[in-house]
Design an enzyme around this catalytic site. Structure first.
Site, PDB file in Angstrom:
ATOM      1  N   ASP A  55      22.072 -17.637 -84.051  1.00  6.54           N
ATOM      2  CA  ASP A  55      21.241 -18.692 -84.427  1.00  6.54           C
ATOM      3  C   ASP A  55      20.956 -18.462 -85.889  1.00  6.54           C
ATOM      4  O   ASP A  55      20.595 -17.469 -86.540  1.00  6.54           O
ATOM      5  CB  ASP A  55      20.024 -18.307 -83.627  1.00  6.54           C
ATOM      6  CG  ASP A  55      18.878 -19.426 -83.702  1.00  6.54           C
ATOM      7  OD1 ASP A  55      19.155 -20.609 -83.547  1.00  6.54           O
ATOM      8  OD2 ASP A  55      17.730 -18.953 -84.268  1.00  6.54           O
TER       9      ASP A  55
ATOM     10  N   GLU B  76      37.327  -4.892 -82.686  1.00  6.07           N
ATOM     11  CA  GLU B  76      37.578  -3.665 -81.902  1.00  6.07           C
ATOM     12  C   GLU B  76      37.778  -4.150 -80.414  1.00  6.07           C
ATOM     13  O   GLU B  76      38.644  -3.277 -79.773  1.00  6.07           O
ATOM     14  CB  GLU B  76      36.336  -2.806 -81.859  1.00  6.07           C
ATOM     15  CG  GLU B  76      35.959  -2.234 -82.940  1.00  6.07           C
ATOM     16  CD  GLU B  76      34.459  -1.589 -83.033  1.00  6.07           C
ATOM     17  OE1 GLU B  76      34.100  -1.160 -81.832  1.00  6.07           O
ATOM     18  OE2 GLU B  76      33.949  -1.302 -84.017  1.00  6.07           O
TER      19      GLU B  76
HETATM   20  O1  TEU Z   1      17.430 -24.013 -85.212  1.00  4.30           O
HETATM   21  C1  TEU Z   1      17.621 -23.949 -86.627  1.00  4.30           C
HETATM   22  C2  TEU Z   1      16.841 -25.092 -87.534  1.00  4.30           C
HETATM   23  O2  TEU Z   1      16.497 -24.617 -88.411  1.00  4.30           O
HETATM   24  C3  TEU Z   1      16.990 -26.143 -87.056  1.00  4.30           C
HETATM   25  O3  TEU Z   1      17.772 -26.965 -86.159  1.00  4.30           O
HETATM   26  C4  TEU Z   1      15.569 -26.615 -86.681  1.00  4.30           C
HETATM   27  O4  TEU Z   1      15.430 -26.465 -85.147  1.00  4.30           O
HETATM   28  C5  TEU Z   1      15.227 -28.029 -86.453  1.00  4.30           C
HETATM   29  O5  TEU Z   1      15.899 -28.684 -87.669  1.00  4.30           O
HETATM   30  C6  TEU Z   1      13.662 -28.449 -86.888  1.00  4.30           C
HETATM   31  O6  TEU Z   1      13.593 -29.175 -87.381  1.00  4.30           O
HETATM   32  C7  TEU Z   1      17.902 -23.065 -84.466  1.00  4.30           C
HETATM   33  C8  TEU Z   1      17.897 -23.261 -83.129  1.00  4.30           C
HETATM   34  O7  TEU Z   1      18.866 -24.302 -82.797  1.00  4.30           O
HETATM   35  C9  TEU Z   1      16.488 -24.047 -82.615  1.00  4.30           C
HETATM   36  O8  TEU Z   1      16.596 -24.378 -81.482  1.00  4.30           O
HETATM   37  C10 TEU Z   1      15.267 -22.993 -82.824  1.00  4.30           C
HETATM   38  O9  TEU Z   1      14.269 -23.335 -82.792  1.00  4.30           O
HETATM   39  C11 TEU Z   1      15.291 -22.144 -84.356  1.00  4.30           C
HETATM   40  O10 TEU Z   1      16.879 -21.843 -84.757  1.00  4.30           O
HETATM   41  C12 TEU Z   1      14.634 -21.021 -84.332  1.00  4.30           C
HETATM   42  O11 TEU Z   1      15.159 -19.957 -83.622  1.00  4.30           O
END
Ligand code: TEU
Length: 560
Positions: free
Chosen positions: A209, A252
């Site tokens: 993420d 690994e």
């Molecule tokens: O998303 C990262 C992110 O910055 C974007 O996709 C964001 O959720 C969106 O653009 C808001 O406008 C990741 C995950 O995929 C998302 O579901 C999470 O909310 C976010 O990280 C936080 O963990």
């Protein structure tokens, strides 16, 4: 599992939003046993792997991206035992399982954050996060001007142990998601432990993420609103050290396991993306540039080429033993409006797109669903011809549109509240799937009456249910099955080089590329196009064919 070397170089991964895939116990929330029971759907689709959105214990303030415990599975999804059952069953079908690791932040209820709050301003436990004194009189102002991705300031002030206003902590997302301090050795070592923990239990890899955000610029300088400096909260050079370490951990486990790390990398340029797949870093990185393009021939072609050029530059440093990774191409995920609705948007109303990424990912307005479905079908064949890994998102194989009209009181996305109800957020792509057209929850939950699905399903989902599509050769599901199996069949004939063909018949709205014997052609406009005989036999088409005349919008694959 059989060890086919570097399976991830040209794999198709299906993203499962577990909470919305299939509910086995009637609580209205999808779970891992529900997924295991529906693995046949995924085996029939011929996907190589699954990526599961986070299913760790979590208060769920951001759909599970607020993790309390990285080492177990939430009982609501069936607990760790259900994951073990899933992995065993998936491997039985030759399908790998990737988890989602969330290293940038945890839940504010994570024991480390609770400890940091309880122990006060000078405690060592605060060093694992980014606590700072505020600016201005009595520290009333946030320590810098960074904004949360979900709207509002990226800082929240806590109380000191005596109840007086205290320090601020950084959260690039919701206040319930405090950012870790990745310059702290315990943070680094704890995530290595997380990776090993799941690798040891048979997990085949991770989607990482917000992989580019982990390390922040030293001293947390103000963001430059003019944009002349690189963003201080993203893509810092030191972040690459983390992935070199993680790659070494994955390595690994040896060639037999052939584990995969794929980064969710939102960075400014294609070169920035490609830097994450240098030979000793990640196996794959999402190339979101294509996902944010409008439905336009030139935009698709140039975006794709930008990604390929950047990857080629990185790959030019390959040696016999060390090869760069691949791009992960995708047109759908749980953060964007579904492709059907993005490409079918015929007039914009300008509402609800104010937040970060909203304009690119979630434009609102009037949607022509049929047009969007035809374009999304065409886009799929464009995508599946590309070299590298492909990520599909659950429900796109059913041609589902974005559910744009969820009742406001049903919305769960923190973006909805953080934006004061001006941005609708991402719930519309997360609505529980329709499996059976003639069933109260469209087969999402069991027959016995239980809780309603956690997000309401619109009535028209019945017409799009998997069971009706399975027997309809013109359905989205039938196209996805045919396309994935054609990709598998032809993969050996596809060279990694993509060669764009010059415009044919003066058609600027038609894009064609070849990979060896195979030609992939996409008509972006609505006029039929005659497929040249020189391109070979028609393998598959997303739209109606009249002899060699393909209706637009549509795509076809041809092979010599
Ligand atoms: O998303 C990262 C992110 O910055 C974007 O996709 C964001 O959720 C969106 O653009 C808001 O406008 C990741 C995950 O995929 C998302 O579901 C999470 O909310 C976010 O990280 C936080 O963990």
């Amino acid at each position: 599992m059989a060890s086919d070397r570097n399976w991830w170089r040209d794999c198709v991964i299906y993203q499962v939003y577990v909470k919305s895939f299939a509910d086995s116990d009637g609580d209205g929330i999808g779970d891992l046993d529900g997924l295991t029971a529906r693995l046949g759907h995924l085996a029939d689709l011929a996907v190589d792997g699954l990526w599961l959105n986070p299913c760790y214990p979590s208060p769920g303030s951001d759909g599970g991206y607020d993790v309390v415990d990285y080492l177990t599975i939430d009982p609501v999804y069936g607990g760790t035992a259900a994951l073990e059952r899933l992995i065993e069953a998936a491997h039985g079908h030759g399908i790998r399982v990737l988890l989602d690791v969330v290293p940038n932040h945890c839940s504010s209820r994570h024991p480390w954050f609770q400890q940091a709050l309880a122990e006060g301003r000078d405690a060592a436990s605060r060093q694992r996060f980014l606590f700072r004194d505020g600016r201005g009189t009595d520290g009333q102002e946030p320590p810098n001007n960074w904004r949360s991705v979900f709207g509002g300031p990226a800082w929240t002030r806590v109380k000191d142990t005596d109840g007086a206003p205290g320090q601020w902590y950084l959260h690039l997302f919701d206040p319930s998601q405090p950012d870790f301090n990745w310059r702290h050795p315990e943070v680094r070592s704890s995530f290595v432990q997380v990776l090993r923990h799941w690798f040891d239990r048979g997990v085949d890899g991770f989607r990482i993420d917000v992989a580019s955000l982990l390390v922040k610029a030293p001293d947390l300088p103000d963001y430059d609103p003019g944009g002349t400096r690189p963003a201080p909260d993203s893509n810092q050079p030191e972040v690459h050290e983390i992935y070199r370490q993680w790659r070494a951990v994955a390595n690994e486990y040896g060639a037999d396991r052939d584990l995969v790390l794929v980064g969710e990398v939102w960075v400014p340029t294609a070169d920035d993306v490609a830097a994450y797949v240098r030979a000793d870093e990640l196996h794959a990185a999402f190339y979101f540039d294509l996902l944010v393009q409008p439905w336009d021939a030139r935009a698709f072609r140039s975006s794709t080429q930008r990604g390929l050029t950047a990857l080629n530059a990185i790959s030019s440093q390959d040696t016999a033993t060390q090869r760069a990774g691949v791009l992960a191409w995708t047109l759908n995920n749980h953060d964007a409006h579904r492709a059907v609705s993005r490409y079918g948007l015929i007039s914009e109303d300008g509402s609800g797109t104010a937040g970060v990424m909203g304009p690119q990912l979630r434009r609102r307005g009037q949607v022509d669903v049929r047009l969007g479905q035809a374009r999304a079908r065409a886009a799929l064949l464009f995508l599946l011809g590309l070299p590298g890994s492909i990520y599909l998102y659950q429900g796109e194989e059913l041609g589902l549109p974005e559910v744009l009209d969820l009742p406001d009181d049903a919305r769960r996305d923190p973006i909805w509240n953080r934006s004061g109800g001006t941005e609708h957020g991402r719930d519309g792509s997360r609505v529980p799937l329709p499996w059976q057209s003639k069933h109260p929850t469209f087969g999402f939950s069991p027959d016995t009456a239980g809780e309603a699905p956690w997000l309401p399903q619109p009535a028209y989902f019945g017409d799009l249910a998997a069971d009706v599509q399975a027997t309809d050769s013109s359905s989205a599901l039938s196209l996805y099955r045919a396309a994935l199996s054609a990709r598998r069949r032809l993969i050996a004939d596809l060279t990694p080089q993509v060669r764009w063909l010059p415009a044919v018949q003066g058609r600027e709205d038609v894009v064609a590329y070849t990979r060896g014997k195979v030609t992939v052609v996409t008509i972006f406009g609505g006029t039929p196009f005659d497929l040249p005989a020189a391109w070979g036999e028609i393998v598959l088409a997303s739209a109606t064919l009249d002899g060699r005349s393909l209706a637009g919008p549509g795509s076809a694959w041809l092979s010599l």
